[in-house]
Design a protein around this motif. Structure first.
Motif, short mmCIF file in Angstrom:
data_model
loop_
_atom_site.label_atom_id
_atom_site.label_comp_id
_atom_site.label_asym_id
_atom_site.label_seq_id
_atom_site.Cartn_x
_atom_site.Cartn_y
_atom_site.Cartn_z
N UNK A 13 44.02 31.47 42.59
CA UNK A 13 42.62 31.66 42.97
C UNK A 13 42.36 32.91 43.79
N UNK A 14 43.35 33.33 44.58
CA UNK A 14 43.19 34.56 45.36
C UNK A 14 43.15 35.76 44.43
N UNK A 15 44.02 35.77 43.41
CA UNK A 15 44.02 36.84 42.43
C UNK A 15 42.72 36.87 41.64
N UNK A 71 40.07 39.91 41.39
CA UNK A 71 39.67 40.44 40.09
C UNK A 71 38.15 40.43 39.92
N UNK A 72 37.49 39.41 40.45
CA UNK A 72 36.03 39.36 40.33
C UNK A 72 35.39 40.51 41.10
N UNK A 73 36.05 40.97 42.15
CA UNK A 73 35.53 42.08 42.95
C UNK A 73 35.93 43.43 42.35
N UNK A 74 37.13 43.49 41.74
CA UNK A 74 37.62 44.74 41.18
C UNK A 74 38.28 44.46 39.82
N UNK A 134 42.05 49.48 49.95
CA UNK A 134 43.10 48.58 49.47
C UNK A 134 44.43 49.31 49.41
N UNK A 135 44.39 50.59 49.04
CA UNK A 135 45.62 51.37 48.96
C UNK A 135 46.29 51.48 50.32
#
Length: 286
Positions: free
Chosen positions: A81-83, A87-90, A281-282
């Motif tokens: 669920x965290x992934x 993914x929904x954000x990016x 994020x980087x």
């Protein structure tokens, strides 16, 4: 007087700040600092960085659970669920893994490494993913995120950083120690207390390294950051951010714009506002 509604709705401009990532960039290569902090050139995170982001987010959620529920199986159940939320954000991040639907297993291995290093049921941290911001007496504004902050009943402070990346150890540890001293200095200036311990947790290696700073060392480090910031400001006035070639160029995403590799930087846009210290994020994981 009638309030200026438009002014109230306008976000406050944040002063340029120095973060651990941006300070490290300038030390490594002033042109890299410019590319990231001023030009804000797009930079696709690596699969390892995204994996690290997911693991950091799971550990943050884990400490939001009651102590008895902080178990390896519960942490692993949080991965998918965290992934999906990331993914929904990016959604573009999905391209990093292609059809490799099992890549979360490697993230699960990092979580397993964490549980070998400590039992999260034994304590409650004061904060996870904590934003710290403070202004030094010299006027330099420091800003950064701490993975976890532990405070003992006696008031002693421990700063914890999770390491999930694959940087060469001799490079990675020097960068990590610089980052941890940055956090220790910020906390010392904010709270008047030198952290008792700076703890690096290498999840892939199942190793934990601890370091104890003192006031004299942090005072010297403060002067180092002040010197870095003055050099940044001098370069910012002229746009003269010079490249510095090193082994780390092999991992740089901006060789196409770098004179050291036959590239041409974009036209200098001037000193950035609102902030030269935000972390992406980087930056947030290695």
């Amino acid at each position: 007087m009638v309030p200026d509604v438009a002014a109230q709705d306008t976000p406050a401009v944040r002063r340029p700040a120095l973060s651990p990532s941006r300070a490290g960039d300038f030390k490594q290569c002033p042109l890299l600092y410019r590319f990231r902090a001023i030009d804000k050139l797009p930079e696709t995170p690596s699969a390892a960085q995204v994996r690290g982001t997911v693991v950091h987010a799971v550990l943050e959620q884990l400490y939001g659970l009651p102590r008895a529920e902080r178990l390896p199986e519960r942490a692993r159940a949080l991965l998918a669920p965290t992934w999906e939320r990331l993914l929904s954000e990016q959604p573009e991040l999905a391209e990093l893994f292609g059809r490799d639907a099992g890549w979360l297993d490697s993230a699960g291995g990092l979580l397993a490494g964490y549980f070998e290093l400590e039992d999260p049921r034994r304590f409650d941290p004061e904060a996870c993913e904590l934003l710290v911001e403070t202004e030094l007496p010299s006027g330099v504004l420091l800003r950064g995120y701490i993975d976890r902050l532990d405070v003992a009943p006696t008031g002693e402070i421990r700063v914890v950083d999770y390491k999930t990346g694959t940087a060469p150890r001799e490079i990675g540890e020097a960068k990590a120690l610089f980052q941890m001293k940055f956090y220790a200095l910020a906390l010392w200036r904010l709270r008047g207390v030198v952290p008792r311990q700076l703890r690096l947790m290498y999840l892939a290696d199942r190793q934990s390294l601890a370091y104890t700073p003192d006031e004299a060392e942090l005072a010297r480090f403060e002067r180092t950051l002040e010197a870095i910031w003055q050099a940044v400001l001098r370069a910012g006035k002229t746009g003269d951010f010079r490249p510095s070639r090193s082994r780390l160029c092999d991992w740089c995403s901006h060789q196409a714009h770098c004179p050291e590799f036959g590239g041409t930087p974009p036209a200098y846009p001037g000193w950035p506002e609102p902030s030269a210290g935000e972390e992406s994020l980087v930056d947030r994981v290695d």
